[in-house]
Design a protein around this motif. Structure first.
Motif, PDB file in Angstrom:
ATOM      1  N   LEU A  18      -0.045   3.850  -2.462  1.00  0.00           N
ATOM      2  CA  LEU A  18       0.453   3.932  -1.687  1.00  0.00           C
ATOM      3  C   LEU A  18      -1.196   4.747  -0.544  1.00  0.00           C
ATOM      4  O   LEU A  18      -1.166   4.618   0.642  1.00  0.00           O
ATOM      5  CB  LEU A  18       1.218   4.362  -0.966  1.00  0.00           C
ATOM      6  CG  LEU A  18       2.496   4.233  -1.101  1.00  0.00           C
ATOM      7  CD1 LEU A  18       4.252   4.653  -1.172  1.00  0.00           C
ATOM      8  CD2 LEU A  18       2.517   2.076  -0.536  1.00  0.00           C
ATOM      9  N   LEU A  19      -1.348   4.993  -1.307  1.00  0.00           N
ATOM     10  CA  LEU A  19      -3.085   6.303  -0.578  1.00  0.00           C
ATOM     11  C   LEU A  19      -4.114   5.152  -1.242  1.00  0.00           C
ATOM     12  O   LEU A  19      -4.302   4.905  -2.602  1.00  0.00           O
ATOM     13  CB  LEU A  19      -2.931   7.715  -0.923  1.00  0.00           C
ATOM     14  CG  LEU A  19      -2.054   8.263  -0.045  1.00  0.00           C
ATOM     15  CD1 LEU A  19      -1.870   9.712  -0.328  1.00  0.00           C
ATOM     16  CD2 LEU A  19      -2.753   8.650   1.214  1.00  0.00           C
ATOM     17  N   PRO A  20      -5.292   5.232  -0.550  1.00  0.00           N
ATOM     18  CA  PRO A  20      -7.053   5.312  -1.151  1.00  0.00           C
ATOM     19  C   PRO A  20      -7.287   5.627  -2.177  1.00  0.00           C
ATOM     20  O   PRO A  20      -6.931   6.798  -2.234  1.00  0.00           O
ATOM     21  CB  PRO A  20      -7.298   4.729   0.277  1.00  0.00           C
ATOM     22  CG  PRO A  20      -7.461   5.452   1.127  1.00  0.00           C
ATOM     23  CD  PRO A  20      -5.365   5.592   0.565  1.00  0.00           C
ATOM     24  N   LEU A  56       6.978  -2.430  -1.163  1.00  0.00           N
ATOM     25  CA  LEU A  56       5.719  -2.120  -1.547  1.00  0.00           C
ATOM     26  C   LEU A  56       4.784  -1.540  -3.304  1.00  0.00           C
ATOM     27  O   LEU A  56       3.890  -2.861  -3.353  1.00  0.00           O
ATOM     28  CB  LEU A  56       4.680  -1.289  -0.747  1.00  0.00           C
ATOM     29  CG  LEU A  56       4.435  -1.774   0.920  1.00  0.00           C
ATOM     30  CD1 LEU A  56       3.746  -0.957   1.407  1.00  0.00           C
ATOM     31  CD2 LEU A  56       4.240  -3.400   1.558  1.00  0.00           C
ATOM     32  N   LYS A  57       5.565  -0.440  -3.997  1.00  0.00           N
ATOM     33  CA  LYS A  57       5.240  -0.538  -5.423  1.00  0.00           C
ATOM     34  C   LYS A  57       6.154  -1.468  -6.261  1.00  0.00           C
ATOM     35  O   LYS A  57       6.091  -1.403  -7.213  1.00  0.00           O
ATOM     36  CB  LYS A  57       6.145   1.107  -5.041  1.00  0.00           C
ATOM     37  CG  LYS A  57       5.131   1.886  -4.444  1.00  0.00           C
ATOM     38  CD  LYS A  57       4.982   3.140  -4.820  1.00  0.00           C
ATOM     39  CE  LYS A  57       4.541   3.220  -5.833  1.00  0.00           C
ATOM     40  NZ  LYS A  57       2.850   3.193  -5.965  1.00  0.00           N
ATOM     41  N   LEU A 117      11.079   4.536   3.948  1.00  0.00           N
ATOM     42  CA  LEU A 117      11.619   4.091   2.252  1.00  0.00           C
ATOM     43  C   LEU A 117      12.087   3.541   1.413  1.00  0.00           C
ATOM     44  O   LEU A 117      10.900   2.687   0.310  1.00  0.00           O
ATOM     45  CB  LEU A 117      12.480   5.691   1.734  1.00  0.00           C
ATOM     46  CG  LEU A 117      12.874   5.849   0.436  1.00  0.00           C
ATOM     47  CD1 LEU A 117      11.890   5.770  -0.505  1.00  0.00           C
ATOM     48  CD2 LEU A 117      14.613   6.213   0.289  1.00  0.00           C
ATOM     49  N   ARG A 118      12.654   2.254   2.350  1.00  0.00           N
ATOM     50  CA  ARG A 118      12.806   0.962   2.077  1.00  0.00           C
ATOM     51  C   ARG A 118      11.441   0.256   2.072  1.00  0.00           C
ATOM     52  O   ARG A 118      11.115  -0.500   0.781  1.00  0.00           O
ATOM     53  CB  ARG A 118      13.560   0.090   2.875  1.00  0.00           C
ATOM     54  CG  ARG A 118      15.003   0.530   2.916  1.00  0.00           C
ATOM     55  CD  ARG A 118      16.030  -0.050   3.249  1.00  0.00           C
ATOM     56  NE  ARG A 118      15.278  -0.469   4.251  1.00  0.00           N
ATOM     57  CZ  ARG A 118      16.060   0.015   5.911  1.00  0.00           C
ATOM     58  NH1 ARG A 118      17.258   0.722   5.644  1.00  0.00           N
ATOM     59  NH2 ARG A 118      15.635  -0.703   6.470  1.00  0.00           N
ATOM     60  N   GLU A 160       8.068  -8.113   2.139  1.00  0.00           N
ATOM     61  CA  GLU A 160       8.223  -6.456   1.596  1.00  0.00           C
ATOM     62  C   GLU A 160       8.601  -5.490   3.210  1.00  0.00           C
ATOM     63  O   GLU A 160       9.562  -4.940   2.997  1.00  0.00           O
ATOM     64  CB  GLU A 160       7.413  -6.075   0.879  1.00  0.00           C
ATOM     65  CG  GLU A 160       6.384  -6.529  -0.541  1.00  0.00           C
ATOM     66  CD  GLU A 160       5.332  -7.631  -0.246  1.00  0.00           C
ATOM     67  OE1 GLU A 160       4.801  -7.364  -1.164  1.00  0.00           O
ATOM     68  OE2 GLU A 160       5.167  -8.153   0.818  1.00  0.00           O
ATOM     69  N   PHE A 161       8.013  -5.721   3.295  1.00  0.00           N
ATOM     70  CA  PHE A 161       8.165  -5.678   5.772  1.00  0.00           C
ATOM     71  C   PHE A 161       9.652  -6.424   5.792  1.00  0.00           C
ATOM     72  O   PHE A 161      10.909  -6.002   5.994  1.00  0.00           O
ATOM     73  CB  PHE A 161       7.145  -5.442   5.848  1.00  0.00           C
ATOM     74  CG  PHE A 161       6.532  -4.463   6.318  1.00  0.00           C
ATOM     75  CD1 PHE A 161       6.238  -2.987   7.194  1.00  0.00           C
ATOM     76  CD2 PHE A 161       4.815  -4.605   4.920  1.00  0.00           C
ATOM     77  CE1 PHE A 161       5.568  -2.565   6.805  1.00  0.00           C
ATOM     78  CE2 PHE A 161       4.554  -3.659   4.801  1.00  0.00           C
ATOM     79  CZ  PHE A 161       4.213  -2.230   5.842  1.00  0.00           C
ATOM     80  N   GLN A 162       9.773  -7.601   5.288  1.00  0.00           N
ATOM     81  CA  GLN A 162      11.333  -8.199   6.278  1.00  0.00           C
ATOM     82  C   GLN A 162      11.746  -7.796   5.049  1.00  0.00           C
ATOM     83  O   GLN A 162      13.132  -7.777   5.555  1.00  0.00           O
ATOM     84  CB  GLN A 162      10.634  -9.769   5.811  1.00  0.00           C
ATOM     85  CG  GLN A 162       9.752 -10.537   6.545  1.00  0.00           C
ATOM     86  CD  GLN A 162       9.082 -11.503   6.143  1.00  0.00           C
ATOM     87  OE1 GLN A 162       9.721 -11.756   5.447  1.00  0.00           O
ATOM     88  NE2 GLN A 162       8.150 -12.375   6.604  1.00  0.00           N
ATOM     89  N   ARG A 163      12.399  -7.742   3.822  1.00  0.00           N
ATOM     90  CA  ARG A 163      13.613  -7.183   2.617  1.00  0.00           C
ATOM     91  C   ARG A 163      14.077  -5.793   2.801  1.00  0.00           C
ATOM     92  O   ARG A 163      14.603  -5.665   3.323  1.00  0.00           O
ATOM     93  CB  ARG A 163      13.216  -7.502   1.570  1.00  0.00           C
ATOM     94  CG  ARG A 163      12.441  -8.582   1.035  1.00  0.00           C
ATOM     95  CD  ARG A 163      12.884  -8.893  -0.834  1.00  0.00           C
ATOM     96  NE  ARG A 163      11.805  -8.030  -1.255  1.00  0.00           N
ATOM     97  CZ  ARG A 163      10.620  -8.860  -1.478  1.00  0.00           C
ATOM     98  NH1 ARG A 163      10.825 -10.020  -1.545  1.00  0.00           N
ATOM     99  NH2 ARG A 163       9.316  -7.787  -1.972  1.00  0.00           N
ATOM    100  N   ALA A 164      12.787  -4.771   3.511  1.00  0.00           N
ATOM    101  CA  ALA A 164      13.233  -3.147   4.314  1.00  0.00           C
ATOM    102  C   ALA A 164      13.764  -3.531   5.978  1.00  0.00           C
ATOM    103  O   ALA A 164      14.198  -2.055   5.897  1.00  0.00           O
ATOM    104  CB  ALA A 164      12.489  -2.778   4.465  1.00  0.00           C
TER     105      ALA A 164
END
Length: 215
Positions: A81-83, A21-22, A15-16, A197-201
């Motif tokens: 998040l979806l194409p 990402l959004k 969820l994070r 974004e992934f690092q923060r989460a």
């Protein structure tokens, strides 16, 4: 928004990632699973499932991470998040739900505690259980990625699949699962972990991580 979660929970982690990402701001509210805080009446009055994460947004308590993430994508359509293509959306869902439905259920904390407390399994035996189920699903995921000829991400940018994949790989590494035969999975993992974004989460960077708190 408030995210009530645990730093190492894969569902809280996913969820994070989705929120990051959004580009959505949120407050992180720690819930200590090791102390069973998710079972307290003060918590279950908001989330009767007694699980994490709990997302409080738009005046409503929202449980179950996959439902939360789908709601976020519908409520905040920017940075989807979806194409757009229906077949690509199927591909993303096929791989995402393989992990979310086949792996999370047998590998979450209540199951591991049950194996130990009710069946007297040792940590080594629990680790074998964990790696068995990982192999059962990650092997065909890797095969599908190979068939698709994926690059750094499933599509052009990280989306729903990466949101769910990365937390499972974090747990896989905690349980010493061998990813040596998964070049597509590990390439995607590395590309994601390089992004802010992934690092923060990431669990390492959460306020309730005791190693981080001690610094």
């Amino acid at each position: 928004m408030k995210v009530h979660g645990y730093f190492r929970s894969s569902t809280s982690y996913r969820l994070r990632i989705a929120l990051e990402l959004k580009g959505l701001e949120y407050e992180n509210v720690p819930v200590n699973l090791l102390k069973s805080e998710q079972k307290d009446a003060s918590y279950t009055s908001h989330n009767p499932f007694g699980s994490v994460p709990l997302l409080q947004a738009d005046g409503r308590d929202r449980a179950q991470s996959m439902a939360q993430i789908e709601w976020l994508d519908e409520a905040y359509p920017d940075r989807p998040l979806l194409p757009a293509n229906i077949e690509d959306r199927f591909t993303a869902r096929e791989l995402t739900y393989a992990i979310a439905t086949e792996l999370h259920a047998p590998l979450n904390l209540p199951v591991l505690k049950y194996l130990r407390n009710e069946y007297g399994k040792s940590q080594d035996e629990i680790d074998i259980w964990y790696r068995h189920w990982l192999a059962r699903t990650l092997a065909p995921v890797e095969q599908r990625l190979s068939q698709l000829g994926t690059g750094d991400f499933l599509f052009d940018a990280p989306g729903l699949f990466e949101v769910v994949l990365l937390p499972q790989l974090y747990n896989a590494r905690r349980f010493a699962f061998d990813l040596g035969d998964s070049p597509h999975i590990t390439r995607i993992e590395a590309a994601c972990l390089a992004l802010p974004e992934f690092q923060r989460a990431h669990p390492d960077n959460q306020i309730d991580n005791p190693e981080r708190t001690a610094q």
